[in-house]
Design a protein around this motif. Sequence first.
Motif, mmCIF file in Angstrom:
data_model
loop_
_atom_site.group_PDB
_atom_site.id
_atom_site.type_symbol
_atom_site.label_atom_id
_atom_site.label_comp_id
_atom_site.label_asym_id
_atom_site.label_seq_id
_atom_site.Cartn_x
_atom_site.Cartn_y
_atom_site.Cartn_z
ATOM 1 N N VAL A 384 0.809 -1.225 0.000
ATOM 2 C CA VAL A 384 0.000 0.000 0.000
ATOM 3 C C VAL A 384 0.837 1.268 0.000
ATOM 4 C CG1 VAL A 384 -1.823 -1.228 1.233
ATOM 5 C CG2 VAL A 384 -0.200 0.186 2.534
ATOM 6 N N LYS A 385 2.139 1.136 -0.008
ATOM 7 C CA LYS A 385 3.026 2.301 0.098
ATOM 8 C C LYS A 385 2.679 3.339 -0.962
ATOM 9 C CE LYS A 385 7.946 3.451 0.518
ATOM 10 N NZ LYS A 385 7.823 4.045 1.853
ATOM 11 N N GLY A 386 2.571 4.591 -0.533
ATOM 12 C CA GLY A 386 2.277 5.686 -1.444
ATOM 13 C C GLY A 386 0.805 6.002 -1.604
ATOM 14 N N THR A 387 -0.063 5.212 -0.975
ATOM 15 C CA THR A 387 -1.502 5.465 -1.068
ATOM 16 C C THR A 387 -1.992 6.224 0.160
ATOM 17 O OG1 THR A 387 -2.098 3.376 -0.002
ATOM 18 C CG2 THR A 387 -1.830 3.346 -2.401
ATOM 19 N N SER A 388 -3.160 6.804 0.037
ATOM 20 C CA SER A 388 -3.756 7.572 1.130
ATOM 21 C C SER A 388 -4.814 6.748 1.858
ATOM 22 C CB SER A 388 -4.410 8.842 0.583
ATOM 23 O OG SER A 388 -3.452 9.648 -0.074
ATOM 24 N N VAL A 389 -5.167 7.210 3.048
ATOM 25 C CA VAL A 389 -6.264 6.593 3.794
ATOM 26 C C VAL A 389 -7.591 6.984 3.151
ATOM 27 C CG1 VAL A 389 -7.501 6.593 5.999
ATOM 28 C CG2 VAL A 389 -5.007 6.473 5.969
ATOM 29 N N ILE A 390 -8.449 5.994 2.940
ATOM 30 C CA ILE A 390 -9.792 6.249 2.437
ATOM 31 C C ILE A 390 -10.797 5.467 3.286
ATOM 32 C CG2 ILE A 390 -8.988 6.651 0.071
ATOM 33 C CD1 ILE A 390 -10.160 3.854 -0.635
ATOM 34 N N ASN A 391 -12.046 5.889 3.215
ATOM 35 C CA ASN A 391 -13.161 5.141 3.802
ATOM 36 C C ASN A 391 -12.939 4.804 5.282
ATOM 37 O OD1 ASN A 391 -14.374 5.180 1.263
ATOM 38 N ND2 ASN A 391 -13.521 3.191 0.684
#
Length: 479
Positions: A384-391
């Motif tokens: 998940v590196k580089g992704t943002s928190v969602i939901n």
Amino acid sequence: MRYRRLLALPLVAVLAALLPVPAAPAAAAPPGTKDVIVTLFEWNWPSVAAECTNFLGPNGYGYVQVSPPQEHASGQQWWVAYQPVSYRIESRKGSRAEFQSMVTTCHNAGVKVLVDTVINHMTGVGSGTGWAGSTFTPYTYPGIYQTQDFHHCGRNGNDDIANYGDRYEVQNCELVNLADLATESDYVRTKIASYMNDLLALGVDGFRLDASKHMPAADIAAIKGKLSRSAYIVQEVIYGAGEPVQPTEYTGNGDVHEFRYGKDLGRVFRNEKLAYLVNFGEPWGHISSAKAVVFVDNHDTQREGGYVLTYKDNGIYALANAFMLAWPYGSPSVMSGYSFTNNDTGPPSNGAGKTNNATCFSGGWVCEHRWLVVANMVGFHNAVKGTSVINWYDNGNNHIAFGRGDKGYLTINDEDGAVNGRSYRTGMAAGRYCDVIHGSKSSATTCTGPVITVDANGWFTANIVAHDAVAIHSGAKIA
């Protein structure tokens, strides 16, 4: 108290936390940037080398942090390793040749080597003989330092730090009677840089600078300027409210350990609400994520007690590590050491004081980095590196869930009862995924644990028992 419930964790949570991941076949580490550090505290060099090949590389760890390799004071306590007698690479953990072989082996497994480096001080003030036979007397280390190379602050009767509200004392007096090097001296800086350059010549990739708070940031910068090549730097600077020396002073030199992270996380898991973690990190007063190295516990804090969670907390410790490895703040560092009841206890050793080979889950070696949850969440972190928190979801108490872009999803139920039949919105592609909290992907089509099915709209439904979790990620998708 919520702490009391740790003694009655459900069986599934205990097993999920404690069962080891089977050693994977030796293989090159997966491509891409890997920033998870594992501290193999007081492991000897042959054991570190074997672990890089058999487990760390195949399971996606990016760095192994090894304990101080220089000649140290004699004794069995863990802290003698932090009392240098000389800068010879000879210690109870092994010889220079074994150290260099370890570095080469780890590199071949795709794992970089970070060295715990003690440069603020030498031994406690006194006389003695080091592990490799070097002798010393107060402020005299033959061939290295003499009395003029140390601070003699003239405070408190014994030169020890007494007032952490006084910058001068913190950086010019002695930390618990350890002979404090005059790091403003060019001679001392050159000696320290020579030691670090020797380690760089042996192939190491970076340094964890012990007791950085007790050296002015400018002194560390000057030493760094004498290094023969670039190296990753992380500095130990413990935050103290209202103190004059702050972690932010050191970010110009490299990364800094964020000690508040583990204390805050432990307090929340023990006594507060996981819902509070919705903005965990910089909004809590922590340093910039880009400069922070974070941990649930390390070799110091696990001996201090208080709010910090440790291996002794079993399942709840595993859940805290799962959160750390899933949450996008800082570079995570996983602790892995040995069991102890006395805070001074050194590593498992033979009759001559030499550190035993580390055999995971045997002979006192705890091997937290091999716990199923911890090891599998390293893969989650890399995916998940580089992704943002969602939901983000929370129930206002101790049930939380969040996604990481379209790459992963974690939900933790730290309530005292099960959450059954709830649906979670992930943002992930439809398909079948291994729940990496409870098992691993064993083939292109199978898992060793439960399978989670995400529908065409990105939702899945699961039952989660008390004090447990579910985690899925793109790297654990099956056909």
